[in-house]
Design a protein around this motif. Structure first.
Motif, PDB file in Angstrom:
ATOM      1  N   VAL A  13       0.838  -1.207   0.000  1.00  0.00           N
ATOM      2  CA  VAL A  13       0.000   0.000   0.000  1.00  0.00           C
ATOM      3  C   VAL A  13       0.870   1.253   0.000  1.00  0.00           C
ATOM      4  O   VAL A  13       0.611   2.210  -0.736  1.00  0.00           O
ATOM      5  N   TYR A  14       1.914   1.258   0.817  1.00  0.00           N
ATOM      6  CA  TYR A  14       2.710   2.471   1.018  1.00  0.00           C
ATOM      7  C   TYR A  14       3.366   2.991  -0.257  1.00  0.00           C
ATOM      8  O   TYR A  14       3.254   4.180  -0.584  1.00  0.00           O
ATOM      9  N   THR A  15       4.092   2.125  -0.970  1.00  0.00           N
ATOM     10  CA  THR A  15       4.870   2.628  -2.105  1.00  0.00           C
ATOM     11  C   THR A  15       4.007   3.149  -3.255  1.00  0.00           C
ATOM     12  O   THR A  15       4.287   4.233  -3.774  1.00  0.00           O
ATOM     13  N   PRO A  16       2.947   2.442  -3.687  1.00  0.00           N
ATOM     14  CA  PRO A  16       2.121   3.044  -4.743  1.00  0.00           C
ATOM     15  C   PRO A  16       1.380   4.278  -4.272  1.00  0.00           C
ATOM     16  O   PRO A  16       1.167   5.211  -5.060  1.00  0.00           O
ATOM     17  N   ALA A  17       0.988   4.316  -2.990  1.00  0.00           N
ATOM     18  CA  ALA A  17       0.282   5.493  -2.477  1.00  0.00           C
ATOM     19  C   ALA A  17       1.195   6.712  -2.501  1.00  0.00           C
ATOM     20  O   ALA A  17       0.781   7.800  -2.923  1.00  0.00           O
TER      21      ALA A  17
END
Length: 400
Positions: A109-113
């Motif tokens: 979730v973190y990196t694409p967000a």
């Protein structure tokens, strides 16, 4: 920030708050149990490794497959793993497997967000285009962690499983935000002004060089912070600090971290300068020694403050350099590498620190962390002298 970015930001706040609720419930339960500290470290190390691997894989995948798709899969897996932890209820291997799955999915979730949040931003003279998404991303996970830790401490008084129930509710509440993002065209979430994406940042090579220094610094910073997240609950229990007070102390340190973010956002003096990063690490070393010698809540809190300022400085600087040193097409993998270096530090600190705490004493891991930060301090100085100054000279010298 446009309206779509605000939706994404609120999504991240809820997501981080939910994850921190599970983190608090699990680490506090381990701290109050008779589980050896080496096992506590192993559980925490696998959690950190899961985030790192998930971040790295999602960073590469999201640059090719689509960021919202990857983020949606990650969110679904997080919800599934939270439900698994709630159903199992007690600390056991199946519970730990669900716990580690939650960490891996969170990395997805973190990196694409973040890649979406920072899409189309490049620094021009005097602008805050890179700093703004960095600040808001840092604020999101710290506000979420602060709310999750304080709320988790209160809910834990009702029972260890209650923070997990609250974590599930948090993920369910953010699903409408995810649906709204899915029905938004990708370019609407990115840059407000398309021409900005074509601006050439002449400092990009220099920022990329500093990013590598920051990733190296991440190892020492995360090695220290993992003690606070995964091993400190045992010290809290031994010092007879109640769960609600434990959660409040952790939340208060987040206030300091947010303050550091704001100072760095409104100031440019720290950018591309090593002395600020090195000074922050010296303060953290003193703080780790204070934690290792703490005999009560106030001395412990003072040490936590000293370590927290390094966490704030290092995370912000690393994310800033990773963003400014990469283009949109590589933003996912750049943020993935940023998260992965943190995860390696967290993983090593949890495993090694847990073993040291088990073999020597509960306080010993913090003296070990101080030694690691001191070692990384000199490694960064060596790399700066041999690599970064050369990159800086190349950027400043006009082509002949």
């Amino acid at each position: 920030m446009n309206a779509k970015r605000w939706i994404l930001w609120f999504y991240l706040v809820l997501f981080d708050g939910s994850l921190s609720l599970l983190l608090f419930a699990t680490t506090r339960s381990l701290g109050e149990s008779d589980v050896p500290q080496s096992i506590m470290g192993a559980v925490g190390g696998m959690f950190a490794l899961g985030i790192g691997l998930g971040s790295l894989a999602a960073g590469w995948t999201s640059d090719r497959w689509g960021r919202l798709r990857v983020m949606s899969v990650g969110t679904a897996l997080v919800l599934l793993s939270f439900v698994g932890c709630a159903v199992i209820g007690e600390l056991s291997l199946p519970y730990y497997l669900c716990y580690w799955l939650a960490a891996t999915a969170a990395g997805a979730v973190y990196t694409p967000a973040y890649a979406m949040l920072s899409e189309g931003v490049h620094d021009s003279a005097g602008s805050k285009r890179v700093s703004t998404p960095v600040l808001f991303f840092c604020l999101a996970w710290n506000l979420g962690l602060m709310g999750g830790q304080s709320t988790g401490g209160l809910l834990y008084l009702l029972g260890p499983i209650w923070p997990v129930y609250a974590a599930i509710c948090g993920i369910v509440l953010e699903l409408p935000l995810l649906v709204q993002l899915l029905f938004t065209k990708p370019q609407q979430i990115g840059a407000d002004e398309a021409p900005v994406a074509t601006v050439k940042d002449e400092q990009m090579p220099r920022a990329a060089a500093f990013a590598r220094i920051a990733w190296l610094s991440n190892l020492g910073s995360a090695f220290s912070m993992t003690m606070v997240l995964h091993l400190l609950p045992r010290l809290m229990a031994e010092l007879d600090i109640a769960p609600d007070r434990h959660g409040l102390m952790m939340a208060v340190t987040r206030v300091l971290i947010i303050t550091v973010y704001l100072v760095m956002f409104f100031s440019d003096h720290w950018k591309m300068r090593m002395r600020f990063a090195l000074a922050s690490q010296v303060i953290a070393i003193l703080g780790l020694v204070m934690i290792g010698m703490a005999t009560g809540p106030w001395s412990l809190l003072a040490g936590l403050f000293c370590v927290a300022q390094l966490t704030g400085h290092n995370y912000y600087a690393s994310l800033y350099y990773s963003t400014r040193g990469s283009g949109d097409e590589r933003r996912g993998i750049a943020s993935g590498l940023h998260e992965m270096t943190l995860a390696v530090g967290f993983c090593m600190g949890a495993f090694i620190g847990g073993t040291v705490g088990q073999v020597i004493s509960v306080q010993a891991p913090y003296f070990l962390a101080a030694t690691v930060v001191f070692t990384m301090f000199w490694m960064q100085v060596a790399v700066y002298q041999s690599k970064v100054r050369t990159a800086t000279f190349a950027v400043r010298t006009p082509a002949v």
